[in-house]
Motif scaffolding. Structure first.
Motif, PDB file in Angstrom:
ATOM      1  N   ASP A 265       0.829  -1.199   0.000  1.00 41.62           N
ATOM      2  CA  ASP A 265       0.000   0.000   0.000  1.00 41.62           C
ATOM      3  C   ASP A 265       0.869   1.257   0.000  1.00 41.62           C
ATOM      4  O   ASP A 265       0.584   2.233  -0.705  1.00 41.62           O
TER       5      ASP A 265
ATOM      6  N   LYS B 177      -4.321 -10.705  -2.378  1.00 38.72           N
ATOM      7  CA  LYS B 177      -5.625 -10.092  -2.628  1.00 38.72           C
ATOM      8  C   LYS B 177      -5.513  -8.565  -2.526  1.00 38.72           C
ATOM      9  O   LYS B 177      -6.109  -7.831  -3.317  1.00 38.72           O
ATOM     10  N   PHE B 178      -4.731  -8.114  -1.554  1.00 43.67           N
ATOM     11  CA  PHE B 178      -4.536  -6.684  -1.368  1.00 43.67           C
ATOM     12  C   PHE B 178      -3.831  -6.099  -2.586  1.00 43.67           C
ATOM     13  O   PHE B 178      -4.177  -5.024  -3.069  1.00 43.67           O
ATOM     14  N   GLN B 179      -2.830  -6.820  -3.106  1.00 42.63           N
ATOM     15  CA  GLN B 179      -2.092  -6.355  -4.277  1.00 42.63           C
ATOM     16  C   GLN B 179      -3.017  -6.235  -5.480  1.00 42.63           C
ATOM     17  O   GLN B 179      -2.917  -5.271  -6.251  1.00 42.63           O
ATOM     18  N   ARG B 180      -3.914  -7.172  -5.646  1.00 42.62           N
ATOM     19  CA  ARG B 180      -4.854  -7.113  -6.769  1.00 42.62           C
ATOM     20  C   ARG B 180      -5.761  -5.896  -6.674  1.00 42.62           C
ATOM     21  O   ARG B 180      -6.044  -5.228  -7.676  1.00 42.62           O
ATOM     22  N   SER B 181      -6.214  -5.599  -5.461  1.00 45.40           N
ATOM     23  CA  SER B 181      -7.093  -4.439  -5.291  1.00 45.40           C
ATOM     24  C   SER B 181      -6.338  -3.146  -5.565  1.00 45.40           C
ATOM     25  O   SER B 181      -6.891  -2.194  -6.125  1.00 45.40           O
ATOM     26  N   LEU B 182      -5.045  -3.110  -5.200  1.00 49.04           N
ATOM     27  CA  LEU B 182      -4.228  -1.934  -5.483  1.00 49.04           C
ATOM     28  C   LEU B 182      -4.033  -1.765  -6.986  1.00 49.04           C
ATOM     29  O   LEU B 182      -4.073  -0.653  -7.513  1.00 49.04           O
ATOM     30  N   TRP B 183      -3.807  -2.875  -7.683  1.00 55.47           N
ATOM     31  CA  TRP B 183      -3.640  -2.800  -9.136  1.00 55.47           C
ATOM     32  C   TRP B 183      -4.926  -2.327  -9.803  1.00 55.47           C
ATOM     33  O   TRP B 183      -4.889  -1.509 -10.725  1.00 55.47           O
ATOM     34  N   ASP B 184      -6.066  -2.833  -9.330  1.00 57.63           N
ATOM     35  CA  ASP B 184      -7.344  -2.407  -9.903  1.00 57.63           C
ATOM     36  C   ASP B 184      -7.501  -0.889  -9.770  1.00 57.63           C
ATOM     37  O   ASP B 184      -7.989  -0.223 -10.695  1.00 57.63           O
ATOM     38  N   ARG B 185      -7.083  -0.363  -8.638  1.00 60.72           N
ATOM     39  CA  ARG B 185      -7.172   1.082  -8.426  1.00 60.72           C
ATOM     40  C   ARG B 185      -6.244   1.830  -9.381  1.00 60.72           C
ATOM     41  O   ARG B 185      -6.627   2.824  -9.996  1.00 60.72           O
TER      42      ARG B 185
END
Length: 199
Positions: A74, A130-138
Motif C-alpha cells: 500500500d 488479494k490486497f495487491q490485486r485491489s491496489l492494481w485495480d485502483r
C-alpha cells in the motif's frame, strides 16, 4: 488584545491539511514504511518498527492491513501514484512514452529499487496477494484512461487488449533494467513504443 498578539496567535495556529487527520496519519505511516524499506528491505518493515517510528499504535496498523506485506504494498502504491505521473499528450505513443519515462526514473531511484525487491519478496497467496490485486485495480482505473483516449481518437480499436499493451511496455522496462543491466533511456523507450503502437 493588541494587533501584535493577534499576529503571534495567528502564526501559532496549526495548518490543517486536506483530508484531515486520517490522511495525515496515512502519509506519516507510508513515509515511515518507505524509509524503512530503503534502509533494510522488507525485513525492516515490521508492524512494531513502523508503529514506533511513525508514532502510532500498532492497533492502528492491524486494523487497516492484514500483514506487513500488505502495508508495504500500500505504501509503494501511494508512492507510485505520487511519483509516476500520467499525461495527455494527444497521442497514445506520447502518453505511453511519458508514462514509461516516469516508470524508468522511479525504478532507478533508491525507493524504486527497494520497492521492486519488496514486491518480489512478498509471499504468494493469502491476504497480501488479494490486497495487491485491489491496489492494481485502483491503479489500472487511472491508467486505462490513456487507452480510452486512444480509442476516442481512432488510434486503436475498442477491442484492443490495453492491459496486454501496457504489460508488454512495462515488461520491456524490467527486461532492460534487470536482465540486460542497461539504462531504459528515452531512445530505448521510443523503440519499445514504436513496436507496440503502429502509426
Amino acid at each position: 488584545m493588541s494587533n501584535a498578539t493577534r499576529k503571534v496567535r495567528a502564526k501559532a495556529a496549526p495548518v490543517r491539511r486536506p483530508g484531515g487527520r486520517t490522511a495525515e496519519v496515512s502519509t506519516r505511516i507510508f513515509d515511515t514504511v518507505i524509509a524503512a524499506l530503503v534502509r533494510g528491505g522488507l525485513a525492516d518493515c515490521t508492524f512494531q518498527t513502523i508503529a514506533a517510528e511513525a508514532g502510532v499504535d500498532r492497533s492502528t496498523l492491524y486494523r487497516r492491513w492484514p500483514d506487513r506485506s500488505a502495508l508495504v504494498l500500500d505504501a509503494i502504491a501511494a508512492r507510485v501514484d505520487a511519483d509516476i505521473a500520467l499525461s495527455d499528450t494527444d497521442s497514445l505513443a506520447g502518453d505511453l512514452s511519458y508514462a514509461l519515462n516516469q516508470l524508468a526514473r522511479f525504478l532507478r531511484s533508491p525507493v524504486g529499487r527497494a520497492a521492486l525487491g519488496a514486491a518480489m519478496e512478498a509471499p504468494p497467496g493469502g491476504a497480501a496477494e488479494k490486497f495487491q490485486r485491489s491496489l492494481w485495480d485502483r491503479r489500472w482505473s487511472a491508467i486505462e484512461v490513456i487507452f480510452q483516449r486512444a480509442v476516442a481518437r481512432g488510434e486503436i480499436s475498442s477491442a484492443a487488449d490495453s492491459e496486454a499493451i501496457l504489460g508488454a511496455a512495462a515488461g520491456a522496462m524490467y527486461f532492460r533494467l534487470l536482465v540486460t543491466g542497461r539504462p531504459a533511456d528515452s531512445d530505448w523507450i521510443k523503440r519499445v513504443v514504436a513496436v507496440l503502437v503502429r502509426p
